[in-house]
Design a protein around this motif. Structure first.
Motif, PDB file in Angstrom:
ATOM      1  N   LYS A 236      68.097  38.333  19.132  1.00  0.00           N
ATOM      2  CA  LYS A 236      67.971  39.790  19.018  1.00  0.00           C
ATOM      3  C   LYS A 236      66.821  40.371  19.835  1.00  0.00           C
ATOM      4  N   ALA A 237      66.510  39.738  20.962  1.00  0.00           N
ATOM      5  CA  ALA A 237      65.517  40.329  21.853  1.00  0.00           C
ATOM      6  C   ALA A 237      66.119  41.591  22.457  1.00  0.00           C
ATOM      7  N   LYS A 238      65.257  42.524  22.870  1.00  0.00           N
ATOM      8  CA  LYS A 238      65.774  43.770  23.449  1.00  0.00           C
ATOM      9  C   LYS A 238      65.604  43.740  24.967  1.00  0.00           C
ATOM     10  N   PHE A 239      66.669  44.081  25.646  1.00  0.00           N
ATOM     11  CA  PHE A 239      66.638  44.108  27.103  1.00  0.00           C
ATOM     12  C   PHE A 239      66.903  45.537  27.559  1.00  0.00           C
ATOM     13  N   VAL A 240      65.988  46.078  28.363  1.00  0.00           N
ATOM     14  CA  VAL A 240      66.151  47.447  28.845  1.00  0.00           C
ATOM     15  C   VAL A 240      66.319  47.419  30.355  1.00  0.00           C
ATOM     16  N   GLN A 241      67.376  48.030  30.829  1.00  0.00           N
ATOM     17  CA  GLN A 241      67.635  48.050  32.264  1.00  0.00           C
ATOM     18  C   GLN A 241      67.419  49.446  32.811  1.00  0.00           C
ATOM     19  N   HIS A 248      76.433  45.237  36.084  1.00  0.00           N
ATOM     20  CA  HIS A 248      76.740  44.237  35.057  1.00  0.00           C
ATOM     21  C   HIS A 248      75.529  44.096  34.127  1.00  0.00           C
ATOM     22  N   THR A 249      74.343  44.078  34.742  1.00  0.00           N
ATOM     23  CA  THR A 249      73.124  43.899  33.950  1.00  0.00           C
ATOM     24  C   THR A 249      72.940  45.061  32.987  1.00  0.00           C
ATOM     25  N   ALA A 250      73.090  46.286  33.514  1.00  0.00           N
ATOM     26  CA  ALA A 250      72.933  47.459  32.658  1.00  0.00           C
ATOM     27  C   ALA A 250      73.960  47.425  31.535  1.00  0.00           C
ATOM     28  N   ALA A 251      75.161  46.934  31.866  1.00  0.00           N
ATOM     29  CA  ALA A 251      76.222  46.873  30.862  1.00  0.00           C
ATOM     30  C   ALA A 251      75.856  45.901  29.747  1.00  0.00           C
ATOM     31  N   LYS A 252      75.130  44.872  30.077  1.00  0.00           N
ATOM     32  CA  LYS A 252      74.750  43.877  29.081  1.00  0.00           C
ATOM     33  C   LYS A 252      73.481  44.237  28.334  1.00  0.00           C
ATOM     34  N   ALA A 253      72.759  45.237  28.869  1.00  0.00           N
ATOM     35  CA  ALA A 253      71.460  45.573  28.298  1.00  0.00           C
ATOM     36  C   ALA A 253      71.622  46.255  26.950  1.00  0.00           C
ATOM     37  N   ASP A 254      70.547  46.214  26.160  1.00  0.00           N
ATOM     38  CA  ASP A 254      70.580  46.936  24.888  1.00  0.00           C
ATOM     39  C   ASP A 254      70.341  48.413  25.131  1.00  0.00           C
ATOM     40  N   MET A 255      69.653  48.700  26.233  1.00  0.00           N
ATOM     41  CA  MET A 255      69.427  50.091  26.577  1.00  0.00           C
ATOM     42  C   MET A 255      69.471  50.222  28.087  1.00  0.00           C
ATOM     43  N   TRP A 256      70.195  51.240  28.556  1.00  0.00           N
ATOM     44  CA  TRP A 256      70.275  51.473  29.995  1.00  0.00           C
ATOM     45  C   TRP A 256      69.631  52.822  30.271  1.00  0.00           C
ATOM     46  N   ILE A 257      68.599  52.808  31.109  1.00  0.00           N
ATOM     47  CA  ILE A 257      67.919  54.051  31.469  1.00  0.00           C
ATOM     48  C   ILE A 257      68.271  54.384  32.915  1.00  0.00           C
ATOM     49  N   PRO A 258      69.193  55.323  33.143  1.00  0.00           N
ATOM     50  CA  PRO A 258      69.509  55.684  34.520  1.00  0.00           C
ATOM     51  C   PRO A 258      68.324  56.463  35.099  1.00  0.00           C
ATOM     52  N   VAL A 259      67.863  56.013  36.246  1.00  0.00           N
ATOM     53  CA  VAL A 259      66.690  56.614  36.860  1.00  0.00           C
ATOM     54  C   VAL A 259      67.057  57.001  38.278  1.00  0.00           C
ATOM     55  N   LYS A 260      66.456  58.091  38.801  1.00  0.00           N
ATOM     56  CA  LYS A 260      66.773  58.470  40.180  1.00  0.00           C
ATOM     57  C   LYS A 260      66.393  57.327  41.102  1.00  0.00           C
ATOM     58  N   PRO A 261      67.244  57.024  42.086  1.00  0.00           N
ATOM     59  CA  PRO A 261      66.965  55.880  42.956  1.00  0.00           C
ATOM     60  C   PRO A 261      65.578  55.992  43.588  1.00  0.00           C
ATOM     61  N   GLY A 262      64.857  54.884  43.620  1.00  0.00           N
ATOM     62  CA  GLY A 262      63.572  54.829  44.316  1.00  0.00           C
ATOM     63  C   GLY A 262      62.398  55.363  43.526  1.00  0.00           C
ATOM     64  N   THR A 263      62.604  55.699  42.232  1.00  0.00           N
ATOM     65  CA  THR A 263      61.476  56.249  41.473  1.00  0.00           C
ATOM     66  C   THR A 263      61.008  55.288  40.376  1.00  0.00           C
ATOM     67  N   ASP A 264      61.347  54.019  40.517  1.00  0.00           N
ATOM     68  CA  ASP A 264      60.971  53.022  39.505  1.00  0.00           C
ATOM     69  C   ASP A 264      59.456  52.950  39.321  1.00  0.00           C
ATOM     70  N   ALA A 265      58.732  53.004  40.455  1.00  0.00           N
ATOM     71  CA  ALA A 265      57.274  52.897  40.368  1.00  0.00           C
ATOM     72  C   ALA A 265      56.721  54.045  39.531  1.00  0.00           C
ATOM     73  N   GLY A 314      63.881  61.818  36.517  1.00  0.00           N
ATOM     74  CA  GLY A 314      65.072  62.288  35.811  1.00  0.00           C
ATOM     75  C   GLY A 314      65.171  61.717  34.408  1.00  0.00           C
ATOM     76  N   VAL A 315      64.145  60.974  33.982  1.00  0.00           N
ATOM     77  CA  VAL A 315      64.161  60.429  32.617  1.00  0.00           C
ATOM     78  C   VAL A 315      63.360  61.372  31.730  1.00  0.00           C
ATOM     79  N   PRO A 316      63.914  61.825  30.598  1.00  0.00           N
ATOM     80  CA  PRO A 316      63.176  62.737  29.738  1.00  0.00           C
ATOM     81  C   PRO A 316      61.812  62.166  29.309  1.00  0.00           C
ATOM     82  N   ALA A 317      60.819  63.044  29.218  1.00  0.00           N
ATOM     83  CA  ALA A 317      59.466  62.601  28.854  1.00  0.00           C
ATOM     84  C   ALA A 317      59.468  61.862  27.518  1.00  0.00           C
ATOM     85  N   SER A 318      60.289  62.359  26.603  1.00  0.00           N
ATOM     86  CA  SER A 318      60.339  61.714  25.285  1.00  0.00           C
ATOM     87  C   SER A 318      60.800  60.265  25.396  1.00  0.00           C
TER      88      SER A 318
END
Ligand SMILES: Nc1nc2c(c(=O)[nH]1)N[C@H]1C(S)=C(S)[C@@H](COP(=O)(O)OP(=O)(O)OC[C@H]3O[C@@H](n4cnc5c(=O)[nH]c(N)nc54)[C@H](O)[C@@H]3O)O[C@H]1N2
Ligand SMILES: Nc1nc2c(c(=O)[nH]1)N[C@H]1C(S)=C(S)[C@@H](COP(=O)(O)OP(=O)(O)OC[C@H]3O[C@@H](n4cnc5c(=O)[nH]c(N)nc54)[C@H](O)[C@@H]3O)O[C@H]1N2
Ligand code: SF4
Ligand code: SF4
Ligand code: SF4
Ligand code: SF4
Ligand code: SF4
Ligand SMILES: [Mo]
Lengths: 716, 412, 280
Positions: A236-241, A248-265, A314-318
């Motif tokens: 029951k570990a949590k994986f966030v993509q 495929h990875t996001a599909a398997k994740a417990d939570m998928w956070i869609p983020v605007k491309p290139g803004t991971d940093a 594009g990810v809500p502050a909350s």
């Protein structure tokens, strides 16, 4: 007897009746069906005694242990090796297809030399003489530094021999293809110690934050990671993509956070800000082991408040705050970076920001955290005999500032005459795998003489002048150092379990033959009779274990380095890696997509692998690009339509695959297609996305860290 | 040139004209034969069938042709068993049509299977649970019956009949024809039914699956019933076409109207049964498997509810109404309309039972499978049409197929 | 006692696939192809003519971005027991020449390539598209023929093939047990190629008739109701058609379980409430 009409008829009928009651027609009918059951063109594989041989798969950096089933010594099936520390019986579809690589019709079956535009067969002896002749000329002209070599890795004795050869010859120009490993090593060099590399104890982690890593697409050691993914489901570990697209990875994740491309940093730094502001970080680790924390803290508080970051990502502050809290509160959290498979280098800003999260959690060198592992060393290489030519040669700087292959090609393209006269290409295919393929090809064509050591006729081998074909991995000995990112050191041993099917050689032997033929100090730097003897000598005290078990595993008490961390680089807040192109003319963003079922590295996918690929990716010869229905509607495209995709680097005809799981405005395109080299099962299928994406140099590392490009789609 | 072969007193077109007609049909036939040989020697990759569409165009043609050929057994049944004597004036032709239909069906099956040289396994290794086994047995037996019914007609050829042996053979066969007609009707009942069973037993395919009686799903009975009902319409249609081509009236109106009337009542009764079946299927069978009826008619580019409407209303209720009402049926235009609609209706029914069954997705994440036949399939499906045309032309020219022809001709 | 023993002797081999673990990586597909000498062609993008005994389907929850979810669903042959689990599988019951048979001692649905005459009736009968026709003569280019395994005969053009639960592996395990004088084979002695290869460990294989086997423990097949799963997280594809598959799926996600069958609007919610299972 008078044959009148009547008796003739009678005879006829009699004959018919006679034949019908006789066994003849029935026998014939039966025979004809038996014949269909034994058509001579349907093969009947010969039977025999069953044996199993163990070896290691080196098709990808995963380095799984495999077991080869043989019938009378003939390999018939690849299976995962049970009990092997990396994959314990599991095996990926490419490893399973190894026998198709072994017998691949596209293999180079003997040394070839290019005469004009056609390949001519040449004997090994003549081939070696020819290559040595060219090499000797360079040394005679006192310019050994005009020799360069590109390989996929600098680990293991075969790559070691290539690197050693260049040194002994007098050249520093030894390049390996840049992947995320390099960015991670540079990150560790900046934040921890030089000479260390990361070990992610993912299996014991309870919260995994992945910044676009294609954990299920083949990131790191694929099979190893699939097993970890399953273990997470159980404990029951949590994986966030974090990724703009439902991979495929996001599909398997417990939570998928869609983020605007290139803004991971930005997202990572926003989380750092929240963790620091709310005092959620590990104070004992931060105060006891780190440098530059205050600068970093001020920087993120100023520039990366969750509110600000929310706008860029594009990810809500909350959501950012929630993520930060979950990460900090987890017992053993880990954050990882390296897009897709990680076959391309990444941005230093992003990697250091992500690793800053690990440091804030204080999870360095702890169970379930990130470990600073010293580079694996086992080679007992003797000193190289350097003559004056060699010494003069190696005193010259490496061609291309950052020492990356991208920099080398850029330099060649920028010079009127190529600074490289002779290029060795071993186990790499830059004319397919590197960004802006056209520019790479241009550079390669400028190099006067190219020696390829490829096993198959790939895009780069096609451009070579001579090919000294190598055994493929099932046919050769080779030591295989551990896969990237593991917390244990596993060294595997490849042993010949088949063939050689064709007139090929172990690349180690090819290099030894060349060295010996060159005579003098070069020859004397290679005192081994053959590659096998060299391997035995260099591996030294681990050879017995290696050859006995097929692998050597160093666990538990590895000499880990002190967990000190330095935030100074991260605090500098360097530029993000921007994408090429203006929004005005290219309103969309093209991102390459990694897919476990397609090889995007050196090898072209096998017939079996291609067979598993969905018809939403390749349809006949067309590639399909992923498009959100909202984007498609705006352009007036529907599923299956043809469209032209244009980027600053080129255009291509594609088909449209409508996919709800991709962010509006983003176009996804699979890596690993669009091969041009002769191989009937993959040639001319789709488009090579690397033709559409150009390199973007990351200021932090000097490596090409392009992750996408601006693009435009139009109806055709 | 061939006047000696032509029945006495019959007026036929000139031989060169006849030969030209045959040659044209022959070219189409050869095209079909070429496609057939491609399928045999290169394999079924020559078709556009696929793993979803294992049964496709020509299996539909097969079912349709057998349903249409149902005129032979049903007219035979009426003529010989129920003793409706007028029908003797059309039974010869019904038998010829039946023969063509059934020989075509067998030929199609021989092209359709992946391993034609093993076809006899169906008799040798028969699985008695399989509807296809029942089909194979009944079909080949009934084809034998039709051949036996056809032979005397051939023997009646003026020239052949002069040979005493053939003359007597023909006569003796005539004598026992009622037995064959009865056997044929019995066999037909089962093989028409088992063809209905082919898709009706597919309990993995909610679109075509039906409950039923004993081992037979309702489609078993519906197929037999519909073949009996619609087959005569096809006999009439081909008669009308023949009359049109030859420019002669060949069968008297009273015979035609009688057959049309019988057919009309049969279609009426059938279509009532079919409507009940459809309602039960839509309200009970399909929902019990998680399907609403409209699921079978939406989300795809071809199969809309129109097809059910066309089959039941246009191809069923309308022709039935025309045929059972005396005034309408005796209006030659309405009659023609009715028999054409009926023929289309039965073909649609067989189409739906084969092709739509294959097209409908069953797993919730599966998608509709639509298919378009390759030219090889079309050619091999047209092949029987050309073959039928040729056989009818030859039979008409040389055999006393239409007993009333001469009479009508003289009357004129 | 003896009755119990006799019962034990009869195997009902089955498979359980954990859809939450399956990554859609495709190893099972290739493991199957290489174990079973499955041919391949230059263009395999026509998926309706591409032989994949094991096929991984991609399911989505049908919602739009960013609420989209995906699930991969590997589909071998279900080895259906048919109505009442009597062995009248949809495909077996229709084959006119007995080229596909139900193994009453194993529960495995066989396929005899040399018997099959390619009528494709079985394909029409199978709602899972688990059966594949050899539209072409199989060809192995160059030297590739050399890797073919002698344990599975390559098929000729014009016949149907499908997943056999790697029957050759069962035979080998049985032969070995016999040779060693044992009556029974162990759970780990007979495992299919896809099960062994799956890197995610998503596939479990064993005897559904043996309470000691993992598959039994995972799904708890109800012996009185044609082995319907008692585990509420487990389901079979198209359960309502009463094909009685021997392949079970497990998922924590409700929409995935729902996708396993067809339901009229509102029906699932009612059904699910009755089972007291609505976890999302
Ligand atoms: N006007 C008109 N003419 C017709 C017909 C018609 O309907 N109207 N029908 C036609 C048809 S369909 C037929 S079948 C014929 C029937 O006409 P025919 O063939 O003339 O039949 P029958 O008149 O019954 O004569 C058969 C004779 O064969 C004899 N016979 C019986 N068994 C044998 C045997 O083993 N050997 C020999 N040598 N003789 C035997 C019988 O005794 C009998 O006399 O007529 C044809 N001609
Ligand atoms: N009750 C009863 N039933 C029988 C028989 C029986 O004897 N009694 N016999 C059985 C036998 S052996 C047979 S073959 C069948 C025959 O069954 P039918 O085919 O119905 O033959 P008949 O009733 O003899 O009718 C022959 C018809 O051929 C027509 N005719 C004559 N010459 C020509 C010609 O040149 N061209 C065309 N187009 N028509 C022509 C005549 O008008 C006559 O109506 O009946 C069988 N059924
Ligand atoms: S993951 Fe890589 S090393 Fe492992 S089997 Fe697959 S290709 Fe080979
Ligand atoms: S091998 Fe396992 S994880 Fe991969 S697709 Fe098959 S079942 Fe899923
Ligand atoms: S899945 Fe299809 S092929 Fe397999 S047993 Fe069931 S009906 Fe037959
Ligand atoms: S295709 Fe082969 S296995 Fe299938 S029903 Fe026909 S004969 Fe039987
Ligand atoms: S059980 Fe064997 S035959 Fe069936 S899908 Fe798995 S590997 Fe293929
Ligand atoms: Mo007769």
């Amino acid at each position: 007897m008078k044959v009148d009409r009547r008796s003739f008829l009678g005879l006829g009928l009699g004959a018919v009746a006679g034949v019908t009651v006789s066994p003849l027609p029935w026998k014939l009918i039966d025979d004809v069906s038996i014949w269909t059951q034994n058509w001579p063109w349907t093969p009947v594989p010969p039977d025999g005694e069953v044996t199993y041989d163990n070896t290691v798969c080196t098709l990808c950096p995963g380095h799984c242990g495999i077991s080869v089933r043989k019938i009378n010594g003939r390999p018939v099936k690849i299976e995962g090796r049970k009990g092997y520390p990396i994959n314990d019986g599991g095996v990926c579809l490419h490893g399973l297809s190894s026998l198709q690589y072994l017998y691949d019709p596209a293999r180079v079956k003997q040394p070839l030399m290019k005469k004009g535009k056609v390949w001519e067969k040449i004997s090994w002896k003549d081939a070696i003489t020819l290559v040595t002749g060219k090499l000797a000329e360079l040394r005679k002209k006192q310019s050994p530094d005009r020799l360069a070599c590109i390989t996929d890795t600098d680990k293991g004795t075969i790559s070691g021999l290539f690197e050693r050869f260049l040194k002994a010859f007098g050249s520093n120009n030894f390049y390996t293809i840049s992947s995320m490993d390099k960015t991670w090593e540079k990150t560790f060099k900046m934040m921890h110690h030089s000479g260390s590399s990361p070990g992610f104890d993912l299996k014991n982690s309870d919260f995994i934050l992945s910044f676009g890593c294609g954990f299920i697409e083949g990131w790191g050691s694929p099979v190893h990671n699939f097993k970890i993914n399953s273990a997470w489901k159980e404990n029951k570990a949590k994986f966030v993509q974090i990724e703009p697209r439902l991979s495929h990875t996001a599909a398997k994740a417990d939570m998928w956070i869609p983020v605007k491309p290139g803004t991971d940093a930005d997202l990572a730094l926003g989380m750092c800000c929240e963790i620091i502001s709310k005092d959620l970080y590990d104070t004992s680790y931060i105060s006891g082991f780190t440098k530059g924390f205050n600068d970093f803290s001020n920087m993120v508080k100023k520039n990366y408040t969750p509110e600000k970051v929310s706008k860029t990502t594009g990810v809500p502050a909350s959501k950012i705050k929630e993520l930060a809290l979950k990460f900090a509160k987890a017992k053993t959290p880990v954050a990882i970076a390296g897009k897709g498979r990680g076959y391309k280098a990444g941005s230093m800003k992003e990697f250091t920001a992500v690793h800053a999260l690990n440091c804030l959690a204080g999870n360095i060198n702890k169970k379930g955290g990130v470990w600073t592992m010293p580079f694996m060393e086992y080679g007992n290489w003797p000193a190289i005999n350097m003559d004056s030519v060699a010494s003069a040669g190696v005193s010259k700087p490496v061609i291309g500032e950052s020492g990356s292959v991208a920099a080398l090609f850029e330099k060649i393209n920028a010079s009127k005459k190529s600074p490289v006269d002779l290029l060795f290409v071993y186990q790499s295919n830059p004319c397919f795998t590197m960004h802006d393929v056209k520019a790479v090809e241009k550079a390669v064509e400028k190099i006067p003489f190219i020696v390829s050591f490829s096993s198959v006729m790939d895009e780069t081998a096609e451009k070579a002048d001579i090919i000294l074909p190598s055994h493929m991995f099932l046919e050769r000995y080779e030591d295989v150092p551990g896969a990237f990112g593991l917390v244990e050191e596993v060294t595997g041993l490849c042993v010949p379990v088949a063939g050689p099917v064709f007139n090929t050689k172990n690349p180690g032997d090819s290099i030894l033959m060349i060295a010996k033929a060159l005579k003098g100090s070069v020859a004397s730097s290679f005192p081994w009779e053959n590659y096998h003897a060299c391997l035995e000598k260099i591996t030294g005290d681990i050879w017995d274990k290696l050859s006995g078990d097929g692998y050597l595993r160093k666990d538990a008490n590895l000499p880990y380095l002190r967990p000190d961390a330095d935030f100074s680089f991260a605090a500098q807040n360097t530029e993000s890696v921007k994408m090429e192109g203006s929004e005005g003319s290219f309103p969309l963003i093209l991102v390459p997509v990694d897919n476990m079922r397609l090889f995007s590295g050196v090898f072209a996918s096998s017939p079996f692998a291609v067979k598993t690929v969905s018809d939403t990716i390749i349809k006949k010869r067309d590639i399909l690009v992923e498009l959100n229905p909202v984007t498609a509607k705006k352009i007036g495209l529907s599923h299956g339509d043809y469209a032209m995709i244009a980027t600053p680097k080129g255009t291509a005809k594609v088909k449209v695959h409508i996919f709800e799981g991709i962010m509006p405005g983003v176009v996804g395109m699979d890596e690993g297609l669009g091969h041009t080299a002769e191989n009937i099962f993959i040639k001319d299928k789709g488009v090579n996305v690397n033709e559409l994406v150009g390199p973007v140099i990351d200021t932090g590392s000097g490596l090409d860290a392009a992750w996408g490009i601006r693009a435009k789609l139009s109806k055709v | 040139m061939d006047s000696e072969l032509i029945p006495k007193g019959a007026k036929r077109c000139s031989f060169p004209f006849f030969a030209t007609g045959l040659a044209i049909a022959g070219i189409v036939l050869l095209w079909g034969v070429y496609a057939m040989l491609l399928c045999w020697f290169k394999g079924l990759n020559q078709t556009n069938m696929n793993d979803n569409y294992g049964f496709a165009l020509w299996i539909w043609a097969d079912l349709a042709v057998i349903a249409l050929g149902g005129g032979a057994f049903f007219t035979g049944l009426l003529r010989y068993i129920f003793g409706i004597d007028e029908l003797k004036n059309i039974i010869n032709f019904a038998v010829v049509i039946g023969f063509i239909c059934y020989s075509s069906a067998l030929l199609i099956l021989a092209i359709d299977v992946g391993q034609p040289l093993r076809s006899w396994f169906i008799f040798w290794h028969a699985n008695v649970h399989s509807m296809l086994t029942e089909v194979a047995f009944c079909l080949s037996l009934y084809f034998s019956v039709l051949t036996i019914e056809f032979i005397p007609l051939i023997l009646e050829n003026r020239k052949i009949n002069k040979v005493p042996f053939f003359h007597h053979l023909g006569h003796n066969m005539h004598g026992i024809m009622a037995v064959f007609a009865a056997t044929g009707a019995f066999l037909s009942f089962f093989h028409q039914g088992s063809l209905g069973g082919v898709s009706g037993v597919l309990y993995g395919r909610p679109f075509s699956f039906r409950h039923g009686l004993l081992i037979w799903p309702w489609t078993f009975f519906l197929f037999t019933w519909s073949a009996a009902a619609y087959g005569p319409c096809f006999t009439l249609l081909i008669t009308k076409i023949t009359e049109g081509i030859t420019g002669k009236k060949l069968v008297k109106d009273n015979v035609v109207h009688l057959l049309a009337k019988i057919s009309g009542w049969m279609i009426t009764s059938y279509i009532i049964a079919k409507i009940i079946d459809t309602i039960y299927w839509a309200m009970v069978t399909a929902p019990s498997e998680g399907f609403t009826m409209m699921q079978f008619y939406s989300n795809n580019g071809f199969y809309g509810i129109w097809i059910l409407f066309a089959e039941i209303v246009l191809g069923g209720i309308v022709p039935a109404a025309i045929l059972i009402k005396k005034d309408w049926r005796e209006n030659s235009k309405l009659l023609l309309l009715a028999i054409i609609l009926a023929v289309i209706g039965i073909c649609l029914n067989r189409w739906v039972m084969v092709l739509q069954t294959m097209a409908v997705p069953v797993m919730s994440f599966d998608t509709w499978a639509l298919y378009f036949p390759s030219w090889q399939e079309i050619a091999t499906t047209i092949l029987p049409v050309a073959y039928g045309f040729i056989l009818i032309a030859i039979a008409y020219r040389y055999l006393p197929v239409f007993p009333q022809e001469q009479e009508l001709y003289i009357e004129k | 006692m003896t009755k119990e023993q006799n019962k034990r002797k009869k195997h009902v081999f089955g498979m359980v696939i954990d859809l939450d673990k399956c990554t859609g990586c495709g190893s099972c597909m290739v493991a199957c192809m290489s174990e079973n000498n499955v041919p391949f062609r230059e263009d395999e993008s026509d998926k309706k003519r591409s032989i994949t005994w094991m096929r991984v389907y991609k399911l989505t929850n049908g919602k739009s971005f960013p609420d989209t979810e995906i699930c991969y669903l590997p589909r071998p042959c279900m080895h259906c027991g048919g109505h009442g689990d009597h062995g009248h599988s949809p495909c077996v019951s229709v084959c006119p020449v007995n080229a596909t048979r139900y193994g009453y001692d194993t529960g495995i649905v066989s396929q005899i390539y040399t018997r099959c005459f390619g009528c494709r009736y079985c394909m029409a009968a199978c709602p899972y598209h688990a059966r594949y026709f050899n539209w072409w003569d199989p060809k192995w280019p160059g030297e590739m023929e050399k890797y073919l395994s002698p344990n599975v005969s390559p098929r000729m053009r014009g016949v149907v093939e499908k997943c056999s639960f790697c029957y050759q592996r069962y035979q080998a395990a049985r032969d070995k047990a016999l040779y060693e004088g044992r009556d029974e084979i162990e759970e780990n002695e007979y495992q299919t190629a896809c099960t062994e290869a799956c890197p995610a460990g998503a596939i479990t294989f064993g005897d559904l008739n043996n309470p000691d086997h993992m598959v039994y423990k995972m799904v708890q097949p109800d012996p009185h109701h044609t082995r319907k799963p008692l585990n509420p997280k487990a389901f079979r594809l198209l359960e309502r058609l009463e094909t009685n598959p021997k392949v079970y799926y497990i998922s924590e996600r409700e929409w995935v379980r729902k996708a396993g069958d067809n339901y009229i609007k509102g029906e699932w919610e009612k059904l699910n409430k009755n089972h007291g299972k609505s976890d999302e």
